[in-house]
Design a protein around this motif. Structure first.
Motif, PDB file in Angstrom:
ATOM      1  N   VAL A  54      -3.491 -12.609   1.416  1.00  0.00           N
ATOM      2  CA  VAL A  54      -3.546 -11.960   1.377  1.00  0.00           C
ATOM      3  C   VAL A  54      -5.069 -11.631   1.818  1.00  0.00           C
ATOM      4  CG1 VAL A  54      -3.141  -9.537   0.943  1.00  0.00           C
ATOM      5  CG2 VAL A  54      -1.466 -11.174   0.328  1.00  0.00           C
ATOM      6  N   ILE A  83       1.172  -6.176   5.709  1.00  0.00           N
ATOM      7  CA  ILE A  83       1.510  -6.952   4.601  1.00  0.00           C
ATOM      8  C   ILE A  83       2.291  -6.532   2.802  1.00  0.00           C
ATOM      9  CG2 ILE A  83       0.241  -8.639   3.065  1.00  0.00           C
ATOM     10  CD1 ILE A  83      -1.760  -8.606   5.741  1.00  0.00           C
ATOM     11  N   TYR A  86       5.729  -6.238   3.949  1.00  0.00           N
ATOM     12  CA  TYR A  86       6.523  -7.498   3.908  1.00  0.00           C
ATOM     13  C   TYR A  86       6.952  -7.679   2.536  1.00  0.00           C
ATOM     14  CZ  TYR A  86       6.697  -8.003   8.810  1.00  0.00           C
ATOM     15  OH  TYR A  86       7.202  -7.582  10.164  1.00  0.00           O
TER      16      TYR A  86
END
Length: 102
Positions: A54, A83, A86
């Protein structure tokens, strides 16, 4: 879909925007399939978050946005939200698969 320069009124513009929004949503759906598929390669729940990944993705998305003439800070923030959503979805999916396997 007409290019912006070939639009002759708001109906053309709105149709193009709706078409693009649908493509974005379809791409997010496809991305979700990949995210869930990735859970098969995660050995444990702790590995799902992948903070190093990330940390490298967000600045890259910022650069991509800037290269496309967009506000890099906004896009980085947007992808930060995407992100993390998810990650939460992948975690839930991983836990669900794990509970069915037991």
């Amino acid at each position: 879909m007409k290019t912006p320069e070939h639009c002759t009124g708001l109906p053309d513009i709105r149709h193009a925007i709706d078409t693009l929004d649908r493509q974005i949503i379809d791409a997010l759906g496809l991305r979700m399939h990949y995210v869930k598929a990735a859970s098969s390669f995660k050995p444990d729940q702790a590995s799902i978050a992948a903070p190093d990944r990330v940390a490298s993705m967000l600045p890259q998305r910022r650069r991509w946005a800037q290269e496309a003439g967009l506000d890099g800070e906004f896009i980085e923030g947007l992808f930060n939200q995407v992100i993390h959503w998810y990650i939460a979805e992948q975690t839930a999916f991983w836990l669900q698969k794990k509970s069915k396997a037991v």
